[in-house]
Design a protein around this motif. Structure first.
Motif, short mmCIF file in Angstrom:
data_model
loop_
_atom_site.label_atom_id
_atom_site.label_comp_id
_atom_site.label_asym_id
_atom_site.label_seq_id
_atom_site.Cartn_x
_atom_site.Cartn_y
_atom_site.Cartn_z
N VAL A 164 -77.80 9.21 2.81
CA VAL A 164 -76.59 9.97 2.48
C VAL A 164 -75.85 10.25 3.78
O VAL A 164 -76.46 10.62 4.78
N LYS A 165 -74.53 10.03 3.77
CA LYS A 165 -73.74 10.29 4.97
C LYS A 165 -72.41 10.94 4.60
O LYS A 165 -71.69 10.44 3.73
N PHE A 166 -72.12 12.05 5.27
CA PHE A 166 -70.84 12.73 5.08
C PHE A 166 -70.00 12.57 6.34
O PHE A 166 -70.54 12.57 7.44
N TYR A 167 -68.69 12.43 6.19
CA TYR A 167 -67.76 12.50 7.33
C TYR A 167 -66.75 13.58 7.02
O TYR A 167 -65.58 13.28 6.80
N GLY A 168 -67.17 14.83 6.97
CA GLY A 168 -66.25 15.90 6.57
C GLY A 168 -65.94 15.76 5.09
O GLY A 168 -66.29 14.75 4.47
N GLY A 169 -65.30 16.74 4.51
CA GLY A 169 -64.96 16.66 3.08
C GLY A 169 -66.20 16.84 2.21
O GLY A 169 -67.33 16.92 2.72
N ASN A 170 -65.98 16.89 0.91
CA ASN A 170 -67.09 17.16 -0.01
C ASN A 170 -67.78 15.89 -0.50
O ASN A 170 -68.96 15.90 -0.81
N ALA A 171 -67.01 14.79 -0.58
CA ALA A 171 -67.58 13.55 -1.11
C ALA A 171 -68.29 12.78 0.01
O ALA A 171 -67.72 12.58 1.08
N PRO A 172 -69.53 12.35 -0.25
CA PRO A 172 -70.24 11.59 0.78
C PRO A 172 -69.68 10.17 0.90
O PRO A 172 -69.25 9.60 -0.10
N VAL A 173 -69.72 9.61 2.11
CA VAL A 173 -69.30 8.22 2.32
C VAL A 173 -70.39 7.29 1.78
O VAL A 173 -70.11 6.25 1.21
N LEU A 174 -71.65 7.71 1.97
CA LEU A 174 -72.79 6.99 1.40
C LEU A 174 -73.59 8.00 0.59
O LEU A 174 -73.88 9.09 1.08
N ASP A 175 -73.94 7.63 -0.63
CA ASP A 175 -74.56 8.60 -1.54
C ASP A 175 -75.86 8.03 -2.12
O ASP A 175 -75.84 7.37 -3.16
N ASP A 203 -74.67 5.92 14.62
CA ASP A 203 -74.47 7.18 13.92
C ASP A 203 -75.76 7.48 13.16
O ASP A 203 -76.56 6.57 12.94
N LYS A 204 -75.95 8.74 12.81
CA LYS A 204 -77.20 9.09 12.10
C LYS A 204 -76.87 9.53 10.67
O LYS A 204 -75.86 10.20 10.45
N PRO A 205 -77.74 9.19 9.72
CA PRO A 205 -77.48 9.64 8.34
C PRO A 205 -77.76 11.14 8.21
O PRO A 205 -78.56 11.69 8.98
N ASP A 206 -77.09 11.78 7.25
CA ASP A 206 -77.36 13.20 7.01
C ASP A 206 -78.67 13.38 6.25
O ASP A 206 -79.35 14.39 6.39
N GLU A 207 -78.98 12.38 5.42
CA GLU A 207 -80.26 12.38 4.69
C GLU A 207 -80.76 10.95 4.61
O GLU A 207 -79.99 10.00 4.73
N SER A 209 -68.77 -0.43 6.26
CA SER A 209 -68.92 -0.45 7.73
C SER A 209 -69.84 0.66 8.21
O SER A 209 -70.54 0.51 9.21
N THR A 210 -69.83 1.79 7.47
CA THR A 210 -70.67 2.93 7.87
C THR A 210 -72.14 2.53 7.88
O THR A 210 -72.88 2.91 8.79
N ILE A 211 -72.54 1.75 6.89
CA ILE A 211 -73.96 1.37 6.80
C ILE A 211 -74.36 0.54 8.03
O ILE A 211 -75.48 0.67 8.54
N LEU A 212 -73.43 -0.30 8.54
CA LEU A 212 -73.75 -1.10 9.73
C LEU A 212 -73.95 -0.20 10.94
O LEU A 212 -74.87 -0.40 11.74
#
Lengths: 268, 253
Positions: free
Chosen positions: A14-25, A58-62, A48-51
């Motif tokens: 799971v990855k967030f970049y600000g905001g409520n919706a995750p970029v990766l969920d 970058d590090k995942p939030d979860e 691209s975030t996954i790469l």
């Protein structure tokens, strides 16, 4: 590590970049040795975030990311350098260093390792030879066309003989002929050199080229063939992202036959 | 756009983190000596002409302006001392630093900003290089090393500018001007005048690097970072000049 263990394993990321919706969920998938995973999806779907997460930029939030069995989410920047030696990345806009020549760009990783100059020169020429750009060795990135820049970027990523290659839309904005050349390089890396890859794109034509063609090595030349009626010869699987979630995983044959409305619209 | 208190605290935190990380990196291998020397050339030698011109004309104007006041007291002969003291203690370090902030600080911010938005910084990390070590540390070391040298150049050319006006306009002998200038300066003045550019050099380079590395929003963002670097470092130079002047005066009484 056995050959059956995945080279890359993404677990519930799971990855967030600000905001409520995750970029990766809650993204999970595995890439095995010699396989190329093609990630498709609309802009902003988290491709691209996954790469960046696989490379440790970058590090995942979860969740966890394993490279050859090692959880890289726990590593610091110094420790990640060792992991990154195994990975080559081709960035979307090439990301060549403006102030360095093609030779210096390609040799960059080896210079950082402090390798012998003669060895570096030989490896740079070999890598540039693979992408067919030996003549451009003295040029600066500003003197190259878009397609040449991408090929230099591939040569730079290849120089340390990485076991994993990550491609972030390497054919975006290029003409069909240049795109074809780059796709052939990626197919050759997959089939001749058994390099594990993750290829991010939203250009379905390139994605299907990778999924339906394979390379063989003969007469000191690389030959490219189409699968034709044989299925699944090309060691490639698709992943489709939608709003940070995986909505499809499988081979191109299944993807084409999918009844899912979103996938149908995407492929149309 | 004004910063919210939360964003301001975060910015101070990020700035401090960059300084701490850069400081720690100075003592860790690899040492990018070639990059440091290249930056010293770009920052030091590259800024020489602008520093010479700034110093010369500042010294000349200072002489012209103060000569009128001094002449009312019949003390025009002291002009050498006044110009030398003003330049060495205040004008040399501050003006040289402001000029370097405009030329070098903006250059650092725009270069690093461009590298960031074109993913060259990420590419560098992907290829196994720490951008702080490779890009930030050489720029900080080079600016801190070269700004005192540039300040000496600004002081010297300022005194020469003052001498030119003193001799050709005020008709004061060069011997009197130079001997007054020499006698008027103490070692503590020189120490204070060289301590300031060390601090200002760190301010210009760290602010330039920080502004460059926090760039967002493509090429428009690069322009914004460049402006922020010059404005922030110029204001910080003026604020720290006051603080340092107070400290130096307390300890050199």
């Amino acid at each position: 590590m056995t050959t059956l263990e995945p080279v890359i394993e993404i677990k519930d990321v799971v990855k967030f970049y600000g905001g409520n919706a995750p970029v990766l969920d809650g993204v999970s998938f595995r890439v095995f040795r010699g396989e190329t995973k093609i990630i498709i999806g609309a802009s902003g779907s988290g491709k691209s975030t996954i790469l960046k997460l696989i490379l440790g930029l970058d590090k995942p939030d979860e969740g966890q990311i394993f490279i050859q069995g090692e959880d890289i989410t726990k590593l610091n920047e110094q420790e990640l350098v060792r992991v990154r030696q195994k990975i080559g990345m081709v960035f979307q806009e090439s990301a060549l260093f403006d102030s360095l020549t093609v030779r210096e760009n390609v040799a960059y990783r080896l210079h950082e390792r402090g390798e012998d100059e003669e060895e570096i020169e030989a490896k740079v020429r070999q890598s540039l030879g693979f992408v067919g750009l030996e003549d451009a060795i003295e040029k600066f990135p500003s003197e190259l066309s878009g397609g040449m820049k991408r090929r230099v970027a591939i040569a730079r990523a290849l120089i340390g003989q990485p076991e994993i290659m990550l491609y972030d839309e390497p054919t975006a904005g290029l003409d069909p002929i240049t795109s074809r050349k780059i796709n052939e390089l990626i197919i050759a890396l997959r089939d001749i050199h058994a390099v594990t890859g993750v290829f991010v794109t939203h250009r379905m034509r390139d994605a299907f080229t990778l999924a339906t063609e394979y390379a063989t090595n003969g007469d000191q030349q690389i030959h490219f063939h189409h699968e034709n009626n044989f299925v699944c010869i090309a060691n490639t699987r698709f992943l489709m992202f939608r709003d940070g979630k995986i909505v499809f995983e499988g081979p191109d044959e299944v993807l084409r036959r999918s009844e899912d409305e979103y996938i149908k619209r995407f492929l149309a | 756009m004004p910063l919210s208190p939360k964003a301001a605290v975060k910015e101070v935190q990020e700035f401090s983190y960059l300084v701490a990380k850069a400081f720690a990196s100075v003592f860790r291998r690899p040492y990018y000596v070639r990059d440091i020397l290249t930056q010293m050339d770009l920052i030091g030698v590259g800024s020489l002409s602008v520093i010479i011109l700034t110093g010369f004309f500042t010294g000349a104007v200072l002489t012209l302006q103060t000569s009128k006041t001094l002449s009312t007291f019949g003390a025009v002969g002291l002009i050498g001392q006044l110009v030398a003291l003003s330049l060495v203690r205040e004008l040399g370090p501050v003006l040289a630093s402001l000029m370097v902030a405009g030329r070098v600080g903006s250059g650092i911010a725009s270069e690093l900003g461009s590298m960031l938005v074109t993913e060259q910084i990420n590419a560098m990390r992907a290829l196994g290089t720490d951008p702080i070590k490779k890009l930030v540390v050489p720029r900080i070391l080079a600016t801190v090393a070269m700004l005192p040298v540039l300040t000496i150049v600004a002081d010297s050319t300022g005194i020469i500018g003052g001498l030119t006006i003193a001799v050709f306009v005020l008709r004061i002998s060069s011997n009197l001007y130079l001997s007054r200038a020499w006698d008027g300066l103490s070692y503590m003045d020189l120490f204070g005048g060289l301590l300031k550019p060390l601090v200002f050099g760190a301010i210009v380079s760290v602010v330039g690097c920080r502004c460059g590395l926090r760039t967002y929003g493509g090429t428009q963002g690069v322009g914004r970072s460049t402006t922020q670097a010059v404005v922030a470092s110029s204001i910080m130079i003026l604020v720290f000049n006051l603080i340092l002047t107070r400290i130096i005066l307390v300890y050199t009484r």
